[in-house]
Design a protein around this motif. Structure first.
Motif, PDB file in Angstrom:
ATOM      1  N   ASP A 182      36.167  55.656  39.591  1.00 36.63           N
ATOM      2  CA  ASP A 182      36.031  54.194  39.655  1.00 36.63           C
ATOM      3  C   ASP A 182      34.641  53.773  40.119  1.00 36.63           C
ATOM      4  O   ASP A 182      34.046  52.837  39.566  1.00 36.63           O
ATOM      5  N   GLY A 183      34.117  54.486  41.140  1.00 42.25           N
ATOM      6  CA  GLY A 183      32.776  54.144  41.629  1.00 42.25           C
ATOM      7  C   GLY A 183      31.736  54.353  40.534  1.00 42.25           C
ATOM      8  O   GLY A 183      30.868  53.494  40.309  1.00 42.25           O
ATOM      9  N   ARG A 257      43.513  59.569  47.728  1.00 36.86           N
ATOM     10  CA  ARG A 257      42.981  58.661  48.742  1.00 36.86           C
ATOM     11  C   ARG A 257      43.816  57.396  48.870  1.00 36.86           C
ATOM     12  O   ARG A 257      44.264  57.044  49.941  1.00 36.86           O
ATOM     13  N   ASN A 332      33.189  54.917  50.124  1.00 36.10           N
ATOM     14  CA  ASN A 332      34.628  55.199  50.120  1.00 36.10           C
ATOM     15  C   ASN A 332      35.089  55.504  51.555  1.00 36.10           C
ATOM     16  O   ASN A 332      34.361  56.169  52.306  1.00 36.10           O
TER      17      ASN A 332
HETATM   18 MG   LIG Z   1      36.531  56.868  43.470  1.00 31.66          MG
END
Ligand SMILES: [Mg+2]
Ligand SMILES: Nc1ncnc2c1ncn2[C@@H]1O[C@H](COP(=O)(O)OP(=O)(O)OP(=O)(O)O)[C@@H](O)[C@H]1O
Ligand SMILES: O=P(O)(O)OC[C@H]1O[C@](O)(CO)[C@@H](O)[C@@H]1O
Length: 444
Positions: A182-183, A257, A332
């Motif tokens: 996603d990042g 996570r 994160n």
């Molecule tokens: Mg990520």
């Protein structure tokens, strides 16, 4: 052109595709069937009648995703094109399969001869890091898919998208493939925006990677299946340990996570877990005021009834119980260690109750994501790589490739980062977990 396009489902393009695709001989005789979606068709976003009806629009106006696959006309001239590929974020099984798949498809099917590998994630674009740019050919990537990790290297940490685009311009790149989570996709969208602001014709196509399976609008991310299968092997060893000693308790902490897919799937794959704890479903350790048992007494109960108990916990579960440890280079959350905390609390609770226990705690951690892709993921990675190359050659940009309802599709990057894919506590996956474990829907 602005990334995102007029509608949220629409894929941005760099311009009209005017060149005949070299794949024309392979595709011109194809006929529409349940297995082939024509490039002019759409894959419906909804797959359930009620959700489609709730939109209240005629059938032909239902939202749809552009199908993946080769186009008859392409935007880039392969003989002039220079392409680059970068891998970013944490490791994931199949990264090398994707790199090899992209290089092979560009080279053999489209005839692109200038393909670069960017070293160590987005860092590789930034001059001050001094990373070399690799030349990739089918010969240089042959066999890399047999190794885990990424031959290009990867990294976390913010890099300036203006500097990234400066580098793309310097190198004369026309197509950039970003393989990441996603990042990385947020980063890719920022790069695509700078490209658009500068009026450049550079396609930025993402191939979403995450063992956490937390990217929306794709059925599963590549590497996920390999990762949970590897995690299931750890559960298997802990089950053997727990069942081979009196009062055995096995505790396994798995990655995940914010999304508990690995824990849920690995537990189902072994079908031996008594409790699965995921970030999406809060739990309490102690019995609550109404007498609803908490995890500690439930585990004791299971050991008393069945002789042993297996607990699978996702690293992001129970974060209200353990202090976090700040953020990593990419921003994160660095999570508190729920595994060690649970181990301590379980041991204490057995001791306080005067009950014997043999607890084995295993955290396979990086071992589940550093392995080579299994057969399923190897196929999936290769086909995603093909889809990404087709999209980029046709001039699509600010999009990611994925599989939605079992079909390859193009998803606008903006949509792919609009939310996180999580285990739905009301969904059928979590119900399967409750059925398989026999754990109560609410713990504590
Ligand atoms: Mg990520
Ligand atoms: N909002 C953002 N804008 C620009 N770049 C970003 C953004 N978020 C993350 N990045 C960059 O993308 C790269 C990878 O991000 P991150 O470390 O979060 O991993 P990821 O791609 O989410 O993968 P995973 O979490 O699955 O390991 C890093 O270089 C990071 O700085
Ligand atoms: O220790 P690292 O490499 O920063 O990555 C750990 C994280 O990366 C992931 O594997 C993917 O996001 C998570 O499951 C995990 O929390």
């Amino acid at each position: 052109m602005q990334p995102g396009g007029a509608s949220q489902w629409q894929i941005a393009t760099l311009g009209t595709a005017r060149l005949d695709s070299p794949l024309k001989p392979l595709i011109e005789a194809r006929e529409r069937s349940e297995n082939y979606v024509d490039e002019s068709d759409l894959v419906l976003v909804d797959d359930v009648l009620s959700t489609a009806c709730e939109r209240g629009v005629p059938v032909e106006q239902l939202p749809g995703l552009e199908p993946g696959g080769p186009r008859r006309k392409i935007f880039f001239d392969p003989s002039k094109l220079r392409a680059a590929i970068v891998t970013c974020g944490g490791l994931c099984p199949g990264l090398n399969n994707v790199v090899r798949g992209v290089v092979d498809e560009l080279w053999w099917q489209y005839g692109v001869r200038r393909i670069h590998g960017i070293r160590n994630g987005y860092e590789g674009f930034i001059a001050s890091y001094g990373h070399e740019v690799l030349d990739l050919t089918p010969a240089s990537v042959r066999g890399i898919d047999e190794q885990g990790g990424t031959v290009l290297g990867t990294s976390r940490g913010q890099q300036d998208p203006e500097e990234v685009v400066d580098c793309l311009e310097r190198l004369g790149i026309g197509v950039l493939f970003v393989v990441g989570g996603d990042g990385s996709m947020r980063g890719a969208l920022r790069i695509a925006s700078v490209v658009a602001e500068r009026g450049l014709k550079i396609s930025v196509v993402g191939i979403p990677k995450t063992i956490d399976n937390d990217i929306p609008f794709i059925d599963h991310s590549f590497g996920f299946q390999t990762a949970f299968a590897r995690a299931a092997e750890t559960i298997r060893s802990v089950v053997v340990e727990a069942r081979s000693t009196p009062h055995g308790v096995g505790l396994v902490k798995l990655m995940g996570r914010h999304s508990g897919f690995i824990a849920a799937y690995a537990a189902l794959a072994r079908n031996d877990a008594d409790f699965v704890l995921v970030p999406e479903v809060p739990f309490g350790l102690d019995d609550d005021a109404d007498g609803r048992p908490g995890l500690l007494s439930l585990v004791q109960q299971r050991v008393a009834e069945r002789g042993n108990a297996i607990v699978v916990v996702a690293e992001g579960a129970g974060q209200d119980l353990v202090p976090g440890e700040g953020v990593d280079a990419s921003g994160n959350a660095v999570l508190g260690d729920v595994g060690r905390y649970l181990r301590r609390r379980l041991l204490d609770s057995f001791a306080e109750a005067g009950r014997p226990v043999n607890l084995r705690y295993v955290d396979p951690s990086y071992a589940i994501r550093s392995v080579p892709a299994n057969g399923y993921d190897a196929v999936f990675c290769l086909r995603l790589a093909h889809a990404a190359v087709h999209a980029a050659m046709a001039g699509r940009t600010a999009m990611v490739v994925g599989r939605w309802h079992g079909r390859f599709v193009h998803v606008p990057t903006e949509l792919a980062i609009s939310r996180r894919n999580v285990v739905d506590p009301h969904g059928d996956l979590w119900l399967s977990v409750l059925e398989a474990t026999g754990q109560p829907p609410r713990i504590g």
